[in-house]
Write a protein that holds these residues in place. Structure first.
Motif, PDB file in Angstrom:
ATOM      1  N   LYS A  46     -68.421  15.218 -13.122  1.00  0.00           N
ATOM      2  CA  LYS A  46     -68.254  14.335 -14.287  1.00  0.00           C
ATOM      3  C   LYS A  46     -69.610  14.042 -14.947  1.00  0.00           C
ATOM      4  N   SER A  47     -70.577  13.609 -14.126  1.00  0.00           N
ATOM      5  CA  SER A  47     -71.881  13.249 -14.700  1.00  0.00           C
ATOM      6  C   SER A  47     -72.598  14.471 -15.245  1.00  0.00           C
ATOM      7  N   VAL A  48     -72.515  15.597 -14.525  1.00  0.00           N
ATOM      8  CA  VAL A  48     -73.227  16.795 -14.999  1.00  0.00           C
ATOM      9  C   VAL A  48     -72.641  17.272 -16.327  1.00  0.00           C
ATOM     10  N   PHE A  95     -75.867   5.224 -18.541  1.00  0.00           N
ATOM     11  CA  PHE A  95     -75.981   5.989 -17.303  1.00  0.00           C
ATOM     12  C   PHE A  95     -75.333   5.253 -16.137  1.00  0.00           C
ATOM     13  N   GLN A  96     -75.083   6.034 -15.066  1.00  0.00           N
ATOM     14  CA  GLN A  96     -74.260   5.557 -13.944  1.00  0.00           C
ATOM     15  C   GLN A  96     -74.866   4.336 -13.251  1.00  0.00           C
ATOM     16  N   ASP A  97     -76.215   4.300 -13.104  1.00  0.00           N
ATOM     17  CA  ASP A  97     -76.815   3.199 -12.358  1.00  0.00           C
ATOM     18  C   ASP A  97     -77.735   2.413 -13.292  1.00  0.00           C
ATOM     19  N   ALA A 181     -69.952   6.766 -21.485  1.00  0.00           N
ATOM     20  CA  ALA A 181     -70.180   5.692 -20.510  1.00  0.00           C
ATOM     21  C   ALA A 181     -69.854   6.254 -19.129  1.00  0.00           C
ATOM     22  N   ASP A 182     -70.909   6.472 -18.333  1.00  0.00           N
ATOM     23  CA  ASP A 182     -70.719   7.099 -17.021  1.00  0.00           C
ATOM     24  C   ASP A 182     -70.550   6.013 -15.957  1.00  0.00           C
ATOM     25  N   GLU A 183     -69.334   5.815 -15.532  1.00  0.00           N
ATOM     26  CA  GLU A 183     -69.001   4.783 -14.538  1.00  0.00           C
ATOM     27  C   GLU A 183     -69.692   3.461 -14.896  1.00  0.00           C
ATOM     28  N   PRO A 184     -69.395   2.920 -16.070  1.00  0.00           N
ATOM     29  CA  PRO A 184     -70.159   1.760 -16.534  1.00  0.00           C
ATOM     30  C   PRO A 184     -69.902   0.499 -15.727  1.00  0.00           C
TER      31      PRO A 184
HETATM   32 MG   LIG Z   1     -71.388  10.759 -11.522  1.00  0.00          MG
END
Ligand SMILES: [Mg+2]
Ligand SMILES: Nc1ncnc2c1ncn2[C@@H]1O[C@H](COP(=O)(O)OP(=O)(O)OP(=O)(O)O)[C@@H](O)[C@H]1O
Ligand code: SF4
Length: 349
Positions: A46-48, A95-97, A181-184
């Motif tokens: 997903k993130s890539v 970003f995720q974090d 929105a990556d795992e916001p």
């Molecule tokens: Mg990810």
């Protein structure tokens, strides 16, 4: 013409001879103002996928696609300057974090105004005062309490929820047309998760931007998005409108994900788990990547794996879904195996 058109996106890491295929031939189309969800378990790409879209996959990553365009502009052929002009402005990402994505050495005000200094309006690029006013306005829009004081804060002085809101403020600072929105909400506690999600959807609505929402949470997908792409081991295994997929999931992986939701397990004392793990670089099966974990796998599943297309843009990567030869769709019954006497699971390669 759609806002975003991706066809055949593949991202590989490592040696050319034995690459890790992080994203495998993914297609994604998004219209202006549309919310699309992307779900899948950890490591499914997903993130890539999002990073490739932003042009942020660095060496030794290799990105290929038949087509990847934003508003008619070819993303793969962009020069560095062209990409810098687009990314952060028209396409922005949360970003995720959040805490890892904010620079610990700079204040919130500095990090918020920096984007505007590069991508902002003429007035914002010219005037530091204008940028500061706008930064305050953005913090108020993302409902950070005591916004004026928070401008001078460093990231370590923010709670997780506040840091996430600052990330959202940074992402929307230049009015993007596509927000990823990556795992916001993953790093936040449950009550803050709901608030941040509500905020994102409100901003999406007010600004009419397209939103690609990456999440593990199918409940969030059900409430928030119009279309969803389910990913497994780098591949999209099912894509389509949320109501249709939630009502009648065609792919066994989507079915398993939905069956693992607590609301589908009211009579059970334990949630249904999907046995096994996502295949890695060295144990990628031939044929369907889910075959070692799929209850319905037959001999043909160990040879190849078609991507079937149905109505309303539905795509399913499975031999038996939407089958034009007349196999039942949506009802994944064990009897299905008995209908195919020539093939057996034991025939696995
Ligand atoms: Mg990810
Ligand atoms: N820079 C990199 N170098 C090598 N492999 C990578 C790199 N970035 C990601 N990968 C691999 O690509 C695959 C997909 O990773 P990705 O981060 O997209 O997963 P994800 O679906 O976002 O997972 P999660 O839900 O845990 O965030 C994983 O196997 C991961 O280990
Ligand atoms: S192609 Fe075969 S193994 Fe793969 S999901 Fe469909 S039934 Fe299962």
């Amino acid at each position: 013409m759609a806002l975003l058109e991706i066809e055949g996106l593949t991202v590989e890491f490592g040696s050319v001879a034995a690459p890790l295929i992080a994203v495998d031939n993914v297609d994604l189309t998004m219209e202006a103002g549309e919310i699309v969800g992307c779900v899948g378990e950890s490591g499914s790409g997903k993130s890539v996928t999002a990073l490739a879209l932003m042009g942020l996959v660095d060496f030794p990553g290799r990105v290929r696609a038949k087509r990847m365009s934003f508003d008619g502009r070819d993303l793969l052929g962009l020069s560095d300057a062209g990409r810098r002009a687009l990314v952060g402005k028209d396409i922005a990402m949360i970003f995720q974090d959040p805490l890892a994505s904010l620079n610990p050495c700079f204040t919130v005000a500095f990090q918020l105004t920096e984007t505007m200094r590069i991508h902002g309006t003429d007035a914002e690029r010219r005037s530091a005062m204008r940028r500061r006013d706008r930064a305050l306005e953005l913090l108020q829009q993302v409902e950070i309490p005591d916004a004026a004081t928070r401008l001078a804060a460093f990231p370590h002085q923010l709670s997780g929820g506040m840091a996430q809101r600052v990330m959202i403020a940074m992402a929307i600072a230049c009015n993007p047309r596509l927000l990823i929105a990556d795992e916001p909400t993953t790093a936040l506690d449950v009550t803050v998760q709901a608030q941040v999600l509500e905020l994102l959807v409100r901003l999406q609505h007010e600004r009419g931007m397209a939103l690609l929402l990456i999440t593990h949470d199918l409940a969030v997908v059900a409430e928030t998005v119009q279309r969803v792409m389910v990913m497994y081991a780098g591949q999209q295994v099912e894509t389509g409108p949320v109501p249709a997929i939630f009502e009648a999931p065609e792919h066994p992986y989507t079915q398993a994900l939905l069956a693992a939701l607590p609301e589908h397990n009211l009579e059970r004392s334990r949630l249904k788990a999907i046995p096994g793990i996502v295949p890695g670089q060295f144990d990628r099966p031939v044929g369907c990547l889910l075959s070692p974990r799929c209850d319905y796998a037959l001999e043909r599943c160990h040879r190849d794996q078609p991507l079937l297309e149905g109505p309303e843009g539905r795509k399913v990567r499975c031999h038996f879904a939407l089958d034009p030869a007349g196999y039942p769709t949506g009802g994944w019954k064990a009897e299905l195996q008995a209908q195919l006497p020539a093939e057996t699971s034991a025939g696995a390669a």
